[in-house]
Design a protein around this motif. Sequence first.
Motif, PDB file in Angstrom:
ATOM      1  N   LEU A  36     -16.988 124.587  66.148  1.00  0.00           N
ATOM      2  CA  LEU A  36     -17.802 124.940  67.300  1.00  0.00           C
ATOM      3  C   LEU A  36     -18.306 123.703  68.046  1.00  0.00           C
ATOM      4  CD1 LEU A  36     -19.056 127.274  68.880  1.00  0.00           C
ATOM      5  CD2 LEU A  36     -21.067 127.092  67.385  1.00  0.00           C
ATOM      6  N   HIS A  37     -18.776 122.702  67.304  1.00  0.00           N
ATOM      7  CA  HIS A  37     -19.365 121.524  67.952  1.00  0.00           C
ATOM      8  C   HIS A  37     -18.308 120.555  68.474  1.00  0.00           C
ATOM      9  CE1 HIS A  37     -18.540 120.063  63.892  1.00  0.00           C
ATOM     10  NE2 HIS A  37     -18.577 118.838  64.384  1.00  0.00           N
ATOM     11  N   GLU A  38     -17.083 120.651  67.956  1.00  0.00           N
ATOM     12  CA  GLU A  38     -16.029 119.747  68.405  1.00  0.00           C
ATOM     13  C   GLU A  38     -15.507 120.212  69.763  1.00  0.00           C
ATOM     14  OE1 GLU A  38     -14.182 118.179  64.202  1.00  0.00           O
ATOM     15  OE2 GLU A  38     -13.275 119.914  65.146  1.00  0.00           O
ATOM     16  N   GLY A  39     -15.130 119.280  70.553  1.00  0.00           N
ATOM     17  CA  GLY A  39     -14.598 119.604  71.863  1.00  0.00           C
ATOM     18  C   GLY A  39     -15.636 119.575  72.961  1.00  0.00           C
ATOM     19  N   VAL A  40     -16.909 119.346  72.617  1.00  0.00           N
ATOM     20  CA  VAL A  40     -17.941 119.352  73.657  1.00  0.00           C
ATOM     21  C   VAL A  40     -17.783 118.174  74.617  1.00  0.00           C
ATOM     22  CG1 VAL A  40     -19.592 120.606  72.234  1.00  0.00           C
ATOM     23  CG2 VAL A  40     -19.544 118.106  72.140  1.00  0.00           C
ATOM     24  N   LEU A  41     -17.115 117.127  74.195  1.00  0.00           N
ATOM     25  CA  LEU A  41     -16.906 115.962  75.051  1.00  0.00           C
ATOM     26  C   LEU A  41     -15.649 116.098  75.909  1.00  0.00           C
ATOM     27  CD1 LEU A  41     -17.815 113.204  72.441  1.00  0.00           C
ATOM     28  CD2 LEU A  41     -19.212 113.967  74.354  1.00  0.00           C
ATOM     29  N   LEU A  42     -14.933 117.196  75.729  1.00  0.00           N
ATOM     30  CA  LEU A  42     -13.708 117.441  76.486  1.00  0.00           C
ATOM     31  C   LEU A  42     -14.017 118.312  77.697  1.00  0.00           C
ATOM     32  CD1 LEU A  42     -11.430 118.311  73.439  1.00  0.00           C
ATOM     33  CD2 LEU A  42     -11.371 116.170  74.742  1.00  0.00           C
ATOM     34  N   THR A  43     -13.258 118.122  78.754  1.00  0.00           N
ATOM     35  CA  THR A  43     -13.386 119.008  79.917  1.00  0.00           C
ATOM     36  C   THR A  43     -12.438 120.201  79.810  1.00  0.00           C
ATOM     37  OG1 THR A  43     -11.745 117.708  81.153  1.00  0.00           O
ATOM     38  CG2 THR A  43     -14.059 117.085  81.407  1.00  0.00           C
ATOM     39  N   HIS A  44     -11.340 120.057  79.063  1.00  0.00           N
ATOM     40  CA  HIS A  44     -10.378 121.137  78.837  1.00  0.00           C
ATOM     41  C   HIS A  44     -10.026 121.101  77.352  1.00  0.00           C
ATOM     42  CE1 HIS A  44     -10.069 120.095  83.075  1.00  0.00           C
ATOM     43  NE2 HIS A  44      -9.519 121.271  83.320  1.00  0.00           N
ATOM     44  N   ARG A  45     -10.161 122.234  76.684  1.00  0.00           N
ATOM     45  CA  ARG A  45      -9.958 122.228  75.241  1.00  0.00           C
ATOM     46  C   ARG A  45      -9.108 123.414  74.795  1.00  0.00           C
ATOM     47  NH1 ARG A  45     -14.881 123.417  76.851  1.00  0.00           N
ATOM     48  NH2 ARG A  45     -15.460 121.225  76.780  1.00  0.00           N
ATOM     49  N   ILE A  46      -8.353 123.177  73.703  1.00  0.00           N
ATOM     50  CA  ILE A  46      -7.526 124.211  73.082  1.00  0.00           C
ATOM     51  C   ILE A  46      -8.046 124.434  71.669  1.00  0.00           C
ATOM     52  CG2 ILE A  46      -5.216 124.768  72.217  1.00  0.00           C
ATOM     53  CD1 ILE A  46      -5.469 124.927  75.243  1.00  0.00           C
ATOM     54  N   ARG A  47      -8.277 125.695  71.328  1.00  0.00           N
ATOM     55  CA  ARG A  47      -8.765 126.021  69.986  1.00  0.00           C
ATOM     56  C   ARG A  47      -7.682 125.721  68.966  1.00  0.00           C
ATOM     57  NH1 ARG A  47     -12.340 126.123  66.441  1.00  0.00           N
ATOM     58  NH2 ARG A  47     -12.878 128.011  65.313  1.00  0.00           N
ATOM     59  N   TYR A  48      -8.026 124.916  67.964  1.00  0.00           N
ATOM     60  CA  TYR A  48      -7.094 124.533  66.909  1.00  0.00           C
ATOM     61  C   TYR A  48      -7.584 125.177  65.624  1.00  0.00           C
ATOM     62  CZ  TYR A  48      -3.768 121.529  64.432  1.00  0.00           C
ATOM     63  OH  TYR A  48      -2.708 121.042  63.684  1.00  0.00           O
ATOM     64  N   ALA A  49      -6.905 126.243  65.198  1.00  0.00           N
ATOM     65  CA  ALA A  49      -7.400 126.975  64.037  1.00  0.00           C
ATOM     66  C   ALA A  49      -6.261 127.399  63.122  1.00  0.00           C
ATOM     67  CB  ALA A  49      -8.208 128.182  64.494  1.00  0.00           C
ATOM     68  N   ARG A  50      -5.620 128.501  63.437  1.00  0.00           N
ATOM     69  CA  ARG A  50      -4.625 129.057  62.528  1.00  0.00           C
ATOM     70  C   ARG A  50      -3.367 128.184  62.486  1.00  0.00           C
ATOM     71  NH1 ARG A  50      -0.535 131.916  65.114  1.00  0.00           N
ATOM     72  NH2 ARG A  50      -0.836 132.301  67.354  1.00  0.00           N
ATOM     73  N   LEU A  51      -2.624 128.342  61.402  1.00  0.00           N
ATOM     74  CA  LEU A  51      -1.409 127.568  61.219  1.00  0.00           C
ATOM     75  C   LEU A  51      -0.322 128.047  62.174  1.00  0.00           C
ATOM     76  CD1 LEU A  51       0.275 125.504  59.590  1.00  0.00           C
ATOM     77  CD2 LEU A  51       0.886 127.390  58.047  1.00  0.00           C
ATOM     78  N   ARG A  52       0.155 127.166  62.998  1.00  0.00           N
ATOM     79  CA  ARG A  52       1.320 127.411  63.833  1.00  0.00           C
ATOM     80  C   ARG A  52       1.956 126.062  64.148  1.00  0.00           C
ATOM     81  NH1 ARG A  52      -0.841 129.110  69.896  1.00  0.00           N
ATOM     82  NH2 ARG A  52      -2.486 127.538  70.097  1.00  0.00           N
ATOM     83  N   HIS A  53       3.134 126.086  64.715  1.00  0.00           N
ATOM     84  CA  HIS A  53       3.860 124.839  64.922  1.00  0.00           C
ATOM     85  C   HIS A  53       3.118 123.929  65.893  1.00  0.00           C
ATOM     86  CE1 HIS A  53       7.185 122.040  65.485  1.00  0.00           C
ATOM     87  NE2 HIS A  53       7.753 122.615  64.429  1.00  0.00           N
ATOM     88  N   GLU A  54       3.231 122.621  65.631  1.00  0.00           N
ATOM     89  CA  GLU A  54       2.560 121.641  66.486  1.00  0.00           C
ATOM     90  C   GLU A  54       3.002 121.771  67.947  1.00  0.00           C
ATOM     91  OE1 GLU A  54       0.166 119.006  65.401  1.00  0.00           O
ATOM     92  OE2 GLU A  54       0.088 120.701  64.018  1.00  0.00           O
ATOM     93  N   ILE A  55       4.246 122.126  68.181  1.00  0.00           N
ATOM     94  CA  ILE A  55       4.725 122.313  69.555  1.00  0.00           C
ATOM     95  C   ILE A  55       3.898 123.379  70.263  1.00  0.00           C
ATOM     96  CG2 ILE A  55       6.665 123.151  70.954  1.00  0.00           C
ATOM     97  CD1 ILE A  55       8.541 121.848  68.936  1.00  0.00           C
TER      98      ILE A  55
END
Length: 207
Positions: A36-55
């Motif tokens: 939750l607290h990560e990404g606050v310094l970003l202007t555009h963010r992608i949720r990184y959670a469940r396992l899926r391919h890096e691509i």
Amino acid sequence: MLRGYDCVFTLDKHWIFPLLARMARVPMRVGFQRRLHEGVLLTHRIRYARLRHEIDYYLPLREAAGHPVARDDVAMTGPTKAAFTIEAGACVLINSGGDNANENSQVRRMPDPLFAELVEACSARQPVVFVGSGSEAAYYDRFAGAVRTNLCGRTTLSQVAAVLRQAGRVITTDTGLMHLAAAVNSRVTAVFGPAHPSGKCPPGTGW
């Protein structure tokens, strides 16, 4: 210090990288948010959670910055062809990984006894070729023999691509050459240690 940039993509998940971009006053900062607290310094963010391919994580970063993506075009492109010939049907074996900037670990490699068994099994059926950097040559010398050729440090990157392209089979650990092999050959098997193959295995490659 970063100066004069319009956009920064922070591909690492650590908070210090968007902080550096924020301190440099880069107006667009695109990256991942795991908690939750990560990404606050970003202007555009992608949720990184469940396992899926890096691509499937990296493409949305580009999309978040307003650029189009082609999700059906994930094939890698290898270097242009170079002149280098190996024996027909040879099996290329690679036991590497974990030797990067700020990382010197053998955790991605097969244990030596297991790799030795693999070398014996493959060389009983076909010629075997080892590829890698010059610093790895001494390691593979232990396994070299009559039908086992150690090319470490003896080829350019384009020539390594040529070797991998000609191989009847490539068996590789989770390392940079795994991705190069997948870009030029469909007969690749990747062996994974700590990383999950669902996130790292090149598309179309067995594991």
